[in-house]
Design an enzyme around this catalytic site. Structure first.
Site, PDB file in Angstrom:
ATOM      1  N   SER A 118      36.374  81.635  30.236  1.00  0.00           N
ATOM      2  CA  SER A 118      36.810  83.026  30.234  1.00  0.00           C
ATOM      3  C   SER A 118      35.798  83.882  29.497  1.00  0.00           C
ATOM      4  CB  SER A 118      38.170  83.160  29.536  1.00  0.00           C
ATOM      5  OG  SER A 118      38.030  82.986  28.132  1.00  0.00           O
ATOM      6  N   ASP A 119      35.690  85.145  29.903  1.00  0.00           N
ATOM      7  CA  ASP A 119      35.026  86.113  29.029  1.00  0.00           C
ATOM      8  C   ASP A 119      35.851  86.184  27.749  1.00  0.00           C
ATOM      9  OD1 ASP A 119      33.393  88.084  27.997  1.00  0.00           O
ATOM     10  OD2 ASP A 119      33.380  89.291  29.815  1.00  0.00           O
ATOM     11  N   TRP A 120      35.297  86.759  26.701  1.00  0.00           N
ATOM     12  CA  TRP A 120      35.902  86.696  25.373  1.00  0.00           C
ATOM     13  C   TRP A 120      37.182  87.548  25.324  1.00  0.00           C
ATOM     14  CZ3 TRP A 120      32.439  83.595  26.222  1.00  0.00           C
ATOM     15  CH2 TRP A 120      31.845  82.771  25.263  1.00  0.00           C
ATOM     16  N   GLY A 121      38.317  86.873  25.523  1.00  0.00           N
ATOM     17  CA  GLY A 121      39.604  87.556  25.566  1.00  0.00           C
ATOM     18  C   GLY A 121      40.044  87.922  26.961  1.00  0.00           C
TER      19      GLY A 121
END
Length: 833
Positions: free
Chosen positions: A254-257
Site C-alpha cells: 500500500s501507499d503510506w496509509g
C-alpha cells in the site's frame, strides 16, 4: 469496466488472488522462499507483510523481522535519491530524465540511485513513478514520472527498473493506478478515478506492463479510488489486471496509509501494508498486525492467501539476491545525530548509533550533470544566439538563478518555491548536499575569459531589472513553476498548481528584460508546462531553454549548454500549450468536490490526453510533444518497412504457466500458538501480530465477496510477465537513414508514431508514439536507424474480445523529429489469418 463512453463505471469482482510463482525466471527464488515460508509459524508469517508503524525503524517503511529467519525490510523513498539521508546525490527528477529520451542514461540513473540506496542499507527503493502519468498538466506530482505519454513512460520505467534491480535493490512501480491529482487524493473519501476498460489498458496501465516485463519486484497501490473502489482493495485492479493479466510475480504494497480495510484489501490482492498504522496516521491502529492473525484464525483470510503474501515478499528478496551479504540500514530518516532512539517513533529507549554518515556518492555528480544537461530542451534559438560566444557583459535576472542564503533545503521536503528550483516537493525529494547554483556557475564560466556578470535577483524590483538589462551584451532570465505532493502547500499551490503560469512574477521579469535587452535568453525550471504567451514571440527573446528540474547539478549542467560544451538534445516529454484550456475539459483538475464528500473524476477524455487531444481537436500548441532544437541540423531519408513475421490481427492463445506456485499445509493452528512468548517485552508503539493470552477465536464460515468461490476465466491477454508473450513479438522493422547536416556534433531523437487506418471503424488517436532512438552523429555523418514494432505497439484494446488486436486493414507509420514533424510515412496491410 468495459464501457468506453466516459461514464462512471464499476470494477467487477476478481477472486481469489492469483498465486505468485508462475514464471520460469522466478522459479528458483520461489523454491527458496517456499523452504523458508514452510518453516514459519502463523505469527512469523504475519510479521512479514506488516509495517511496524511510522518512524518505528530507520526507514520510511519497515517490516517486522522474523528473528534468525528473515530480516526487517527497509523501504525508502525515492524516485530521485535517498530521502532523509546525508552524503547522497540529488539526481535530476524523473521528468528531466524523460526529457533526455536516452534509454542508456535512464538505466544508468536507476543503477546509480540504487547503488546509493543499497550502500545505505535500503532493500526497497520506492520508485520509479509512472502514475501520475500526466493527464492533468497542472498535476502536482507529474514531475516524478517521465512524461505524459504511456509509451515514453513505459520505456523509461523499464530502463529505470532494470538499472535499479541490477544493483540488487527491489524497485517499486508506483502509483497503481490513475493517481493523477493531489486534491482529494487521500482518506476513506478519496477521489474516484472513473475509467473505461480501453483507456485503462492503453493509457494508465501501459507503463505498468513494461514494469512487470522488467520483472519489477514491487508495485505500490495508490490512495485514490478507481471506479469507486479503493485502489488497494480493488480486486479487479490487483488480482485481475496486475497479477493475472500482467503476470506480476512480486508483491503489492500500500501507499503510506492507502489501505482502507483489512480483510477486504488482503483478499483483493494487497500483500503488504505501509507504514502499518492503519487509516489514522501514526495512531498504531493497524488494519493488519494482530488483525491479520485473527483473520487467519477465524478463516476470513484463508491460510493460502497469507502464505502467498509472505511467499511473494520472500521470493522477491531472494530474486534480487538480498540473502547474501546485504548491508543493514546505517542511517536514520528521523535525525542526523550520531545516536538516538533506535525506534524513533516510540520516544523511548533503546538508544544506540542511528547514523554512520557513510558517503555513498561515488562519482554520481558527473552522471547527474550529464542527465541534467541532456534533459535540457532548446525551444527557441533565433539568430543562433546560443551557444554563447564569450559575451563580455552578461546580465542574470530572477530569483530562480540563486540559492537563498546558500541553502537549497529551506523548507521540509522542499515544500516551497524559494530560490532556484531543482526539484518539486514531497516524499519524492531528497536533501541537496552539494548544490550548483546557476548564478555562481555562470560567474565562474565568464571569469575564465574576463567576462563580467551583473545580477538582479529580486523578481519584484522591475525598475532595477530594467535598468541593468540595458547595459548588457546578453541577458539570461530565470523563471520557474513549482508543485508537489498534496500534504504540503506553498502560497496558492496546494500540491497541484492552480494554473500553468510562471510563478513569482516570472512573466513580468522576462518582459522587463526583453524590453531592454536585444539578446534575451529565458531559462525555465518547471514541474510541467508553463504558458509563455505573454513574451514567447517577442523579438528580443532570442532563446528559450527548458531546464526542467535538474537536481544538484543545476548550474553546472546549464553552463554546459549555454556555452556549447554540450549540444542540447532534449525533447519535450509533454505538450506546451498556449493556455490551460487548450488541453481540453478532461485536463482540468477537480479543485472543488462535485459529489459532496465523495468526489468523482470521470476520465471522459479517454485516450485523448496531451498531444492526442491537441491532434484530434486540431489545436496548434506552442511547442508540441517531442519537440526540441539542437545547435546542428538533421535530415531523414524515406522509411522502409519490413515484416518480421506474419502480420495478423490477433495474438497467439494464452500459454500455460511456466512454473507451479508452491503449496503449503493450510491447517489453521491453535490460538495459543499466536500468544507472545513468555520472555516477550514489547517496544512501545511497535506493531506486532501477537494475540493476548486468553484470546478465543472460532473459525468460519466467512461470507467471502461475491465471486470468490467462482473464479473468473483467465485473461486471454495474460500468460507471462507483461502479458501474453506474443504481444512482445516484433512484427515490423522500420528503417531510415539519419544524417547530421549541420556544423557540429550532436544527437537527434528520431521518433516513430503509429497512425491508424481511416476505415477501421475504431476510434483511435491521430498518432501515437511507439518508438524512438537517440543517435549521436558527427557533422556530415549518416547512420541507418532501425526500430522494431511489437504486436502490442500496433494494437488497440478490444473490449469485446478482452485482448489486444491490430486494426483492420493495418497500420500507418511515420518517423520524424517530433509529434508534428514527420519526414517519412508508410502503411502496412495485415496478412490473412
Amino acid at each position: 469496466m468495459r464501457r468506453q463512453d466516459g461514464a462512471a463505471t464499476t470494477s467487477p469482482p476478481w477472486y481469489p488472488a492469483p498465486k505468485g510463482g508462475t514464471a520460469k525466471s522466478w522459479e528458483e527464488a520461489y523454491r527458496k522462499a517456499a523452504e523458508l515460508v514452510g518453516g514459519l509459524s502463523l505469527v512469523e508469517k504475519a510479521l512479514t507483510p506488516i509495517g511496524t508503524g511510522w518512524a518505528m525503524g530507520p526507514c520510511v517503511g519497515n517490516t517486522g523481522p522474523v528473528p534468525g529467519k528473515f530480516p526487517s525490510l527497509c523501504l525508502q523513498d525515492g524516485p530521485l535519491g535517498v530521502r532523509f539521508a546525508d552524503l547522497i546525490t540529488a539526481f535530476p527528477a524523473g521528468i528531466t530524465a524523460g526529457s533526455t529520451w536516452n534509454r542508456d542514461l535512464i538505466r544508468r540513473r536507476g543503477a546509480a540511485m540504487a547503488a546509493e540506496q543499497k550502500a545505505k542499507g535500503v532493500n526497497v527503493l520506492l520508485g520509479p513513478s509512472m502514475g501520475a502519468l500526466g493527464k492533468f498538466p497542472a498535476g502536482g506530482r507529474n514531475w516524478e514520472g517521465f512524461g505524459s505519454d504511456p509509451y515514453l513512460q513505459g520505456v523509461a520505467s523499464y530502463e529505470a527498473i532494470t538499472g535499479i534491480q541490477s544493483q540488487g535493490v527491489i524497485a517499486t512501480a508506483k502509483h497503481w493506478v490513475a493517481n493523477e491529482q493531489e486534491h482529494f487524493r487521500q482518506g476513506v473519501d478519496a477521489i474516484s478515478s472513473n475509467i473505461d476498460d480501453r483507456t485503462m489498458h492503453e493509457i494508465y496501465m501501459w507503463p505498468f506492463a513494461d514494469s512487470v516485463k522488467a520483472e519489477v519486484g514491487s508495485v505500490m497501490c495508490s490512495y485514490n479510488k478507481v471506479n469507486n473502489s479503493a485502489a488497494c482493495q480493488n480486486a479487479y485492479l490487483q488480482n485481475g489486471l496486475l497479477k493475472d493479466e500482467l503476470g506480476f510475480q512480486g508483491f503489492i504494497m500500500s501507499d503510506w496509509g492507502a489501505q482502507m480495510s483489512g480483510v477486504a484489501s488482503v483478499l483483493a490482492g494487497m500483500d503488504m501494508t505501509m507504514p502499518g498504522d492503519g487509516i489514522d496516521w501514526d495512531q498504531r491502529n493497524s488494519l493488519l498486525g494482530p488483525e491479520l492473525t485473527k483473520a487467519v484464525l477465524n478463516s476470513s483470510v484463508p491460510m493460502d492467501r497469507l502464505d502467498d503474501m509472505v511467499t511473494r515478499i520472500v521470493a522477491t528478496w531472494y530474486k534480487l539476491g538480498q540473502d547474501s551479504g546485504y548491508p543493514e540500514p546505517n542511517f536514520s530518516s528521523w535525525s542526523k545525530d550520531d545516536t538516538g532512539f533506535i525506534y524513533w517513533g516510540s520516544g523511548e529507549a533503546p538508544i544506540g548509533v542511528i547514523n554512520q554518515h557513510i558517503d555513498v556518492r561515488a562519482d554520481h555528480a558527473s552522471l547527474a550533470r550529464e542527465i541534467a544537461a541532456e534533459g535540457t530542451v532548446l525551444l527557441k534559438n533565433d539568430r543562433n544566439t546560443l551557444p554563447l560566444q564569450q559575451p563580455m557583459k552578461i546580465g542574470v535576472y530572477g530569483e530562480d538563478a540563486i540559492l537563498i542564503d546558500g541553502n537549497p533545503n529551506l523548507c521540509p521536503d522542499r515544500g516551497c518555491n524559494r530560490g532556484t528550483l531543482m526539484m518539486g516537493w514531497g516524499s519524492g525529494t531528497v536533501d541537496i548536499n552539494d548544490p550548483k547554483e546557476p548564478l555562481a556557475e555562470i560567474r565562474a564560466k565568464a571569469a575564465t575569459y574576463g567576462g563580467v556578470v551583473e545580477a538582479v535577483t529580486d523578481n519584484n524590483d522591475i525598475a532595477a531589472i530594467s535598468s541593468s538589462a540595458k547595459k548588457q551584451d546578453v541577458c539570461i532570465v530565470f523563471i520557474n513553476a513549482a508543485a508537489g505532493e498534496g500534504y504540503l502547500s506553498w502560497e496558492n499551490v496546494y500540491g497541484d498548481r492552480p494554473n500553468l503560469d510562471a510563478q513569482k512574477n516570472g512573466d513580468n521579469v522576462v518582459i522587463a528584460v526583453a524590453n531592454n535587452c536585444d539578446n534575451t535568453i529565458v531559462v525555465v525550471h518547471s514541474v510541467g508546462p508553463v504558458v509563455m504567451e505573454k513574451w514567447v514571440t517577442k523579438r528580443q527573446v532570442r532563446s528559450i531553454l527548458w531546464a526542467n528540474l535538474p537536481g544538484q547539478e543545476s548550474g553546472s549542467s546549464l553552463v554546459d549548454i549555454l556555452w556549447g560544451d554540450v549540444n542540447p538534445s532534449g525533447k519535450l516529454p509533454y505538450t506546451i500549450g498556449r493556455s490551460l484550456e487548450d488541453y481540453g475539459p478532461g485536463a482540468q483538475i477537480l479543485y472543488e468536490s462535485n459529489n459532496g464528500n465523495r468526489p468523482q473524476q470521470d476520465f471522459e477524455d479517454g485516450l485523448f490526453i496531451d498531444y492526442r487531444y491537441f491532434d484530434r481537436e486540431k489545436i496548434q500548441p506552442r511547442y508540441e510533444f517531442g519537440f526540441g532544437l539542437s545547435y546542428t541540423t538533421f535530415s531523414y531519408s524515406p522509411i522502409t518497412i519490413t515484416k518480421l513475421r506474419p502480420f495478423t490481427s490477433h495474438p497467439s492463445p494464452r500459454p500455460p504457466p511456466e512454473s507451479t506456485p508452491p503449496e503449503y499445509n493450510s491447517t489453521i493452528p491453535p490460538v495459543d500458538s499466536t500468544h507472545p512468548p513468555g520472555s516477550f517485552t514489547p517496544i512501545n508503539r511497535l506493531i506486532y501480530p501477537y494475540l493476548p493470552a486468553g484470546s478465543s477465536i472460532t473459525p468460519g464460515p466467512y461470507p467471502y465477496p461475491d465471486g470468490y468461490t467462482t473464479p473468473p476465466p483467465l485473461s486471454p491477454a495474460g500468460g507471462a510477465q507483461g502479458g501474453n508473450p506474443s504481444l512482445w513479438d516484433p512484427l515490423l522493422r522500420v528503417s531510415f537513414t539519419l544524417t547530421n547536416t549541420g556544423p557540429v556534433a550532436g544527437a537527434e531523437v528520431a521518433q516513430l508514431y503509429v497512425v491508424p487506418p481511416t476505415d477501421s471503424g475504431v476510434v483511435m488517436p491521430v498518432r501515437q508514439l511507439r518508438g524512438f532512438e537517440k543517435v549521436f552523429l558527427q557533422p556530415g555523418e549518416s547512420r541507418v536507424v532501425e526500430m522494431e514494432l511489437t504486436r502490442r505497439e500496433v494494437s488497440f484494446w478490444d473490449i469485446e474480445g478482452q485482448s489486444w488486436r491490430v486494426p483492420v486493414p493495418g497500420v500507418g507509420v511515420t518517423v520524424g523529429e517530433s509529434s508534428r514533424k514527420g519526414h517519412g510515412r508508410g502503411f502496412v496491410y495485415l496478412d490473412r489469418e
